[in-house]
Write an enzyme that holds these catalytic residues in place. Structure first.
Site, PDB file in Angstrom:
ATOM      1  N   ALA A   1      18.765  -6.193 -38.497  1.00  0.00           N
ATOM      2  CA  ALA A   1      17.359  -5.877 -38.802  1.00  0.00           C
ATOM      3  C   ALA A   1      17.158  -4.459 -39.330  1.00  0.00           C
ATOM      4  O   ALA A   1      16.023  -4.007 -39.471  1.00  0.00           O
ATOM      5  CB  ALA A   1      16.516  -6.093 -37.546  1.00  0.00           C
TER       6      ALA A   1
ATOM      7  N   ARG B   1      17.492  -3.350 -42.227  1.00  0.00           N
ATOM      8  CA  ARG B   1      16.894  -3.316 -43.576  1.00  0.00           C
ATOM      9  C   ARG B   1      16.679  -4.747 -44.081  1.00  0.00           C
ATOM     10  O   ARG B   1      17.024  -5.711 -43.399  1.00  0.00           O
ATOM     11  CB  ARG B   1      17.797  -2.553 -44.547  1.00  0.00           C
ATOM     12  CG  ARG B   1      19.158  -3.171 -44.712  1.00  0.00           C
ATOM     13  CD  ARG B   1      19.938  -2.514 -45.842  1.00  0.00           C
ATOM     14  NE  ARG B   1      21.120  -3.288 -46.133  1.00  0.00           N
ATOM     15  CZ  ARG B   1      22.318  -3.030 -45.653  1.00  0.00           C
ATOM     16  NH1 ARG B   1      22.500  -2.002 -44.856  1.00  0.00           N
ATOM     17  NH2 ARG B   1      23.352  -3.794 -45.969  1.00  0.00           N
TER      18      ARG B   1
ATOM     19  N   THR C   1      18.686  -5.753 -33.981  1.00  0.00           N
ATOM     20  CA  THR C   1      20.023  -5.152 -33.985  1.00  0.00           C
ATOM     21  C   THR C   1      20.288  -4.369 -35.271  1.00  0.00           C
ATOM     22  O   THR C   1      19.781  -4.704 -36.342  1.00  0.00           O
ATOM     23  CB  THR C   1      21.165  -6.180 -33.771  1.00  0.00           C
ATOM     24  OG1 THR C   1      21.462  -6.843 -34.994  1.00  0.00           O
ATOM     25  CG2 THR C   1      20.847  -7.168 -32.667  1.00  0.00           C
TER      26      THR C   1
ATOM     27  N   TYR D   1      31.030 -17.260 -49.447  1.00  0.00           N
ATOM     28  CA  TYR D   1      29.638 -17.074 -49.029  1.00  0.00           C
ATOM     29  C   TYR D   1      28.945 -18.437 -48.929  1.00  0.00           C
ATOM     30  O   TYR D   1      28.295 -18.752 -47.923  1.00  0.00           O
ATOM     31  CB  TYR D   1      28.922 -16.176 -50.046  1.00  0.00           C
ATOM     32  CG  TYR D   1      27.464 -15.904 -49.710  1.00  0.00           C
ATOM     33  CD1 TYR D   1      27.118 -14.959 -48.745  1.00  0.00           C
ATOM     34  CD2 TYR D   1      26.429 -16.585 -50.361  1.00  0.00           C
ATOM     35  CE1 TYR D   1      25.777 -14.701 -48.439  1.00  0.00           C
ATOM     36  CE2 TYR D   1      25.102 -16.336 -50.061  1.00  0.00           C
ATOM     37  CZ  TYR D   1      24.775 -15.390 -49.108  1.00  0.00           C
ATOM     38  OH  TYR D   1      23.459 -15.141 -48.803  1.00  0.00           O
TER      39      TYR D   1
HETATM   40  P1  NDP Z   1      21.035  -6.683 -46.598  1.00  0.00           P
HETATM   41  O1  NDP Z   1      22.398  -6.411 -47.113  1.00  0.00           O
HETATM   42  O2  NDP Z   1      19.873  -5.949 -47.131  1.00  0.00           O
HETATM   43  O3  NDP Z   1      21.017  -6.539 -44.997  1.00  0.00           O
HETATM   44  C1  NDP Z   1      22.019  -7.157 -44.225  1.00  0.00           C
HETATM   45  C2  NDP Z   1      21.838  -6.774 -42.777  1.00  0.00           C
HETATM   46  O4  NDP Z   1      22.899  -7.413 -42.016  1.00  0.00           O
HETATM   47  C3  NDP Z   1      21.935  -5.280 -42.550  1.00  0.00           C
HETATM   48  O5  NDP Z   1      21.025  -4.916 -41.544  1.00  0.00           O
HETATM   49  C4  NDP Z   1      23.378  -5.122 -42.057  1.00  0.00           C
HETATM   50  O6  NDP Z   1      23.530  -3.987 -41.223  1.00  0.00           O
HETATM   51  C5  NDP Z   1      23.558  -6.407 -41.247  1.00  0.00           C
HETATM   52  N1  NDP Z   1      24.956  -6.739 -41.007  1.00  0.00           N
HETATM   53  C6  NDP Z   1      25.926  -7.005 -41.908  1.00  0.00           C
HETATM   54  N2  NDP Z   1      27.085  -7.256 -41.277  1.00  0.00           N
HETATM   55  C7  NDP Z   1      26.847  -7.128 -39.943  1.00  0.00           C
HETATM   56  C8  NDP Z   1      27.633  -7.252 -38.775  1.00  0.00           C
HETATM   57  N3  NDP Z   1      28.942  -7.546 -38.822  1.00  0.00           N
HETATM   58  N4  NDP Z   1      27.045  -7.047 -37.580  1.00  0.00           N
HETATM   59  C9  NDP Z   1      25.744  -6.749 -37.499  1.00  0.00           C
HETATM   60  N5  NDP Z   1      24.929  -6.601 -38.558  1.00  0.00           N
HETATM   61  C10 NDP Z   1      25.490  -6.793 -39.770  1.00  0.00           C
HETATM   62  O7  NDP Z   1      20.847  -8.267 -46.788  1.00  0.00           O
HETATM   63  P2  NDP Z   1      19.544  -9.192 -46.846  1.00  0.00           P
HETATM   64  O8  NDP Z   1      18.458  -8.626 -46.024  1.00  0.00           O
HETATM   65  O9  NDP Z   1      19.323  -9.533 -48.246  1.00  0.00           O
HETATM   66  O10 NDP Z   1      20.150 -10.500 -46.151  1.00  0.00           O
HETATM   67  C11 NDP Z   1      19.811 -10.930 -44.840  1.00  0.00           C
HETATM   68  C12 NDP Z   1      20.295 -12.364 -44.677  1.00  0.00           C
HETATM   69  O11 NDP Z   1      19.671 -13.179 -45.665  1.00  0.00           O
HETATM   70  C13 NDP Z   1      21.796 -12.525 -44.893  1.00  0.00           C
HETATM   71  O12 NDP Z   1      22.312 -13.444 -43.974  1.00  0.00           O
HETATM   72  C14 NDP Z   1      21.889 -13.060 -46.305  1.00  0.00           C
HETATM   73  O13 NDP Z   1      23.047 -13.805 -46.524  1.00  0.00           O
HETATM   74  C15 NDP Z   1      20.638 -13.901 -46.368  1.00  0.00           C
HETATM   75  N6  NDP Z   1      20.185 -14.170 -47.747  1.00  0.00           N
HETATM   76  C16 NDP Z   1      19.791 -13.149 -48.573  1.00  0.00           C
HETATM   77  C17 NDP Z   1      19.383 -13.415 -49.871  1.00  0.00           C
HETATM   78  C18 NDP Z   1      18.947 -12.369 -50.828  1.00  0.00           C
HETATM   79  O14 NDP Z   1      18.723 -12.700 -52.007  1.00  0.00           O
HETATM   80  N7  NDP Z   1      18.789 -11.126 -50.424  1.00  0.00           N
HETATM   81  C19 NDP Z   1      19.364 -14.809 -50.366  1.00  0.00           C
HETATM   82  C20 NDP Z   1      19.803 -15.790 -49.417  1.00  0.00           C
HETATM   83  C21 NDP Z   1      20.185 -15.467 -48.152  1.00  0.00           C
HETATM   84  P3  NDP Z   1      24.674  -2.881 -41.532  1.00  0.00           P
HETATM   85  O15 NDP Z   1      24.522  -2.484 -42.952  1.00  0.00           O
HETATM   86  O16 NDP Z   1      24.349  -1.827 -40.562  1.00  0.00           O
HETATM   87  O17 NDP Z   1      25.956  -3.571 -41.274  1.00  0.00           O
END
Ligand code: NDP
Length: 229
Positions: free
Chosen positions: A10, A12, A32, A139
């Site tokens: 959460a 970003r 988290t 993915y």
């Molecule tokens: P972002 O890259 O903006 O954010 C991803 C978030 O996941 C960050 O808060 C990151 O935190 C966290 N994260 C990544 N790996 C881990 C880990 N191992 N443990 C804990 N936290 C983790 O992505 P989005 O907001 O775009 O995506 C959110 C979800 O939506 C994802 O599951 C993505 O696959 C899905 N999604 C997004 C789309 C899009 O177009 N944006 C389309 C379809 C699905 P940190 O950087 O601190 O690791």
């Protein structure tokens, strides 16, 4: 007392918008982060560290926050590359972060939900998990796995008063799509009947729906403005 919600990833993007929407609706939100809490300090939520791909980290998270009423499995990563370019390590990292995490967090959260005979598990999949995305095999596989997991767990936990649903976003404006050029984005908008790229708030709106719907389970809702149909 307001219901307790856990949103993973959460710090970003979509997870942040979901945490914000649930906090604004009066829920008690645990959000988290992995690398930074800076953004979360702007919201009325409790930030908690977790690497969702790591079982010990997930155990520590639930020891810290206790039972939750609503779990939103949002944390995820993406990577672009042809199958021949992907390594075994790439595959493992993708599946551990996007799919094993859903198993770990759902297992931990469901114990308390079963005891209370109430719960909501909402998994953030992707439209690529439904239709497949070229050059994103690992993915797409991880996101399709979430949909199968959702359907199976919905059947298993329905008798305990727990619903399990998936949201499959289309293209959403977040850092995950930072690699897209302006021309790429324009082409994606052209392919989207509603004529724009989605916002994190569009996805948060669907998450609130699943949290509050009482007779909907095992579903996958594409939130993509018609993209990928
Ligand atoms: P972002 O890259 O903006 O954010 C991803 C978030 O996941 C960050 O808060 C990151 O935190 C966290 N994260 C990544 N790996 C881990 C880990 N191992 N443990 C804990 N936290 C983790 O992505 P989005 O907001 O775009 O995506 C959110 C979800 O939506 C994802 O599951 C993505 O696959 C899905 N999604 C997004 C789309 C899009 O177009 N944006 C389309 C379809 C699905 P940190 O950087 O601190 O690791």
């Amino acid at each position: 007392m307001s219901k307790k919600v856990l949103v993973t990833g959460a710090s970003r993007g979509i997870g942040y918008a979901i945490a914000e929407a649930f906090a604004n609706r009066g829920y008690t939100v645990f959000a988290t982060y992995r690398n930074t809490t800076d953004t979360l300090s702007q919201l009325p939520v409790t930030p908690v560290y977790c690497d969702v791909s790591d079982a010990e980290s997930v155990d520590a998270l639930f020891s810290q926050i206790g039972d939750v009423d609503i779990l939103i499995n949002n944390a995820g990563i993406s990577q672009f590359g042809t199958l021949s370019d992907l390594s075994e390590a790439d595959w493992d990292q993708m599946l551990n972060t996007n799919l094993k995490s859903v198993f770990l967090c759902s297992k931990a959260a469901s114990r308390g939900m079963i005891a209370k005979k109430f719960g909501r598990i909402i998994n953030i999949s992707s439209v690529w998990g439904v239709v497949g995305g070229s050059c994103e095999t690992h993915y797409s596989a991880s996101k399709a796995g979430m949909i199968g997991f959702t359907r199976a767990l919905a059947k298993e936990l329905g008798p305990s008063g727990i619903t399990v649903n998936c949201i499959a976003p289309g293209v959403i404006e977040t850092e995950m799509n930072a690699r897209l050029s302006a021309a790429d984005k324009a082409a994606l908008v052209d392919e989207t009947p509603l004529g724009r790229i989605g916002t994190p708030a569009d996805v948060a709106h669907a998450a609130l729906f699943f949290a509050e719907a009482e007779f909907v389970t095992g579903e996958t809702l594409i939130v993509g403005g018609g993209f990928g149909m």
